[in-house]
Design an enzyme around this catalytic site. Structure first.
Site, mmCIF file in Angstrom:
data_model
loop_
_atom_site.group_PDB
_atom_site.id
_atom_site.type_symbol
_atom_site.label_atom_id
_atom_site.label_comp_id
_atom_site.label_asym_id
_atom_site.label_seq_id
_atom_site.Cartn_x
_atom_site.Cartn_y
_atom_site.Cartn_z
ATOM 1 N N SER A 1 4.770 6.920 2.246
ATOM 2 C CA SER A 1 5.307 5.804 2.604
ATOM 3 C C SER A 1 4.819 4.496 1.919
ATOM 4 O O SER A 1 3.618 4.705 1.354
ATOM 5 C CB SER A 1 4.839 5.174 4.328
ATOM 6 N N ASP B 1 -2.710 0.623 8.130
ATOM 7 C CA ASP B 1 -1.820 1.237 7.880
ATOM 8 C C ASP B 1 -0.514 0.951 8.593
ATOM 9 O O ASP B 1 0.421 1.821 9.086
ATOM 10 C CB ASP B 1 -1.882 2.823 7.871
ATOM 11 N N HIS C 1 1.071 5.124 1.364
ATOM 12 C CA HIS C 1 -0.055 6.149 2.267
ATOM 13 C C HIS C 1 0.753 7.442 2.197
ATOM 14 O O HIS C 1 1.944 7.367 2.437
ATOM 15 C CB HIS C 1 0.008 5.371 3.890
ATOM 16 N N ASN D 1 0.808 -1.193 -0.152
ATOM 17 C CA ASN D 1 -0.057 0.037 0.083
ATOM 18 C C ASN D 1 0.840 1.490 0.008
ATOM 19 O O ASN D 1 2.020 1.148 0.568
ATOM 20 C CB ASN D 1 -0.970 0.048 1.131
HETATM 21 C C1 GAR Z 1 -2.802 9.014 -2.747
HETATM 22 O O1 GAR Z 1 -2.406 10.007 -2.278
HETATM 23 C C2 GAR Z 1 -2.697 7.843 -1.987
HETATM 24 O O2 GAR Z 1 -1.552 7.775 -1.184
HETATM 25 C C3 GAR Z 1 -3.833 7.933 -1.053
HETATM 26 O O3 GAR Z 1 -4.729 8.104 -1.657
HETATM 27 C C4 GAR Z 1 -4.442 8.889 -3.091
HETATM 28 C C5 GAR Z 1 -4.927 8.095 -4.167
HETATM 29 O O4 GAR Z 1 -4.554 9.094 -5.331
HETATM 30 N N1 GAR Z 1 -3.843 6.674 -0.236
HETATM 31 C C6 GAR Z 1 -4.439 6.599 1.317
HETATM 32 O O5 GAR Z 1 -4.773 7.557 1.737
HETATM 33 C C7 GAR Z 1 -4.463 5.345 1.664
HETATM 34 N N2 GAR Z 1 -4.598 5.275 3.097
HETATM 35 P P1 GAR Z 1 -4.582 8.390 -6.756
HETATM 36 O O6 GAR Z 1 -6.230 7.932 -6.872
HETATM 37 O O7 GAR Z 1 -4.744 9.552 -7.488
HETATM 38 O O8 GAR Z 1 -3.516 7.454 -6.824
#
Ligand code: GAR
Length: 235
Positions: A157, A166, A130, A128
């Site tokens: 991360s 997480d 994060h 994942n």
């Molecule tokens: C990203 O910023 C990712 O790090 C976050 O969601 C966004 C997805 O953007 N993930 C989390 O918060 C997971 N806990 P994207 O759809 O444009 O890749």
């Protein structure tokens, strides 16, 4: 690409041996899919030795699905409303993923809490990204919480997924400075640009066999990794 840990530093562009077969992956998304795009582009440019088999979403309107199908990648939607409860949903997700036989399942903005059944099914092959420097700021609203805490450095991360939200072992991070004039949106936008470098680099480390999670221990180049590697800012 540069990676550093406080007690050692590596540099040099790794050239994937031509004998090394691509890492087969399935990517799970819920929305925009910009991290997915960065993975697809890295694969197309030869910076990521992967074979992206399918993109799966819990939301049919996820923009990343259109991008993937335009690249001739299989897309699948598994909608929660069709299932009674998390266990049934995650079982359906497993049934959607497993026919592709991925070596790695990649969560890229997949905004669902996963059941222990799902996590155990993919133990050691589920990662994942994060948007915080874990273990700080698990969960949602990471950018605002980082600002509220007054941190001077924020980041993202990549970690293996365990039952703890997480909370799995982090192996690669990227840092960005927090500016006085930042607000949550500017911070999120600047960090996202770095996430797009971070995730392909992290998965390439797995594809190269340099990062492994063996018997609950993270290893980098077959030696224990006690602290996450840091992806340097571009220079
Ligand atoms: C990203 O910023 C990712 O790090 C976050 O969601 C966004 C997805 O953007 N993930 C989390 O918060 C997971 N806990 P994207 O759809 O444009 O890749």
């Amino acid at each position: 690409m540069f990676y550093s840990v406080p007690w050692r530093r590596y540099e040099g562009i790794y050239e994937t041996p031509s004998t090394m077969s691509p890492l087969s992956i399935v990517v799970l998304i819920s929305g925009r899919g910009s991290n997915l795009q960065s993975l697809i582009q890295a694969q197309q440019q030869g910076a990521l030795n992967s074979a992206l088999k399918a993109v799966i979403s819990n939301r049919p309107e996820a923009a990343g699905l259109q991008y993937a199908s335009a690249q001739q990648i299989d897309t699948v939607v598994v909608e929660p409303a069709r299932f009674e409860g998390r266990e049934a949903y995650d079982q359906a997700l497993i049934e959607a993923i497993d026919p592709y036989q991925p070596q790695l399942v990649v969560l890229a903005g997949f905004m669902r809490i996963l059941t222990p059944t799902f996590v155990h099914h993919y133990a050691g092959r589920l990662v994942n990204i994060h948007p915080s420097l874990l273990p700080r700021f698990k969960g949602l609203h990471t950018h605002q919480r980082a600002l509220d805490a007054g941190v001077e450095v924020h980041g993202a991360s990549v970690h293996y997924v365990t039952e703890e939200l997480d909370g799995g072992p982090v192996f690669l991070q990227v840092e960005i400075p927090v500016f006085r004039e930042d607000h949550a949106d500017t911070l999120a936008e600047r960090l996202l640009q770095q996430e797009h470098r971070l995730y392909p680099a992290a998965i390439q480390l797995i594809a190269e066999g340099r990062i492994q999670w063996v018997d609950d221990n993270l290893q980098f180049d077959h030696t224990p990794l006690d602290q996450p590697l840091l992806l340097d800012a571009p220079h």
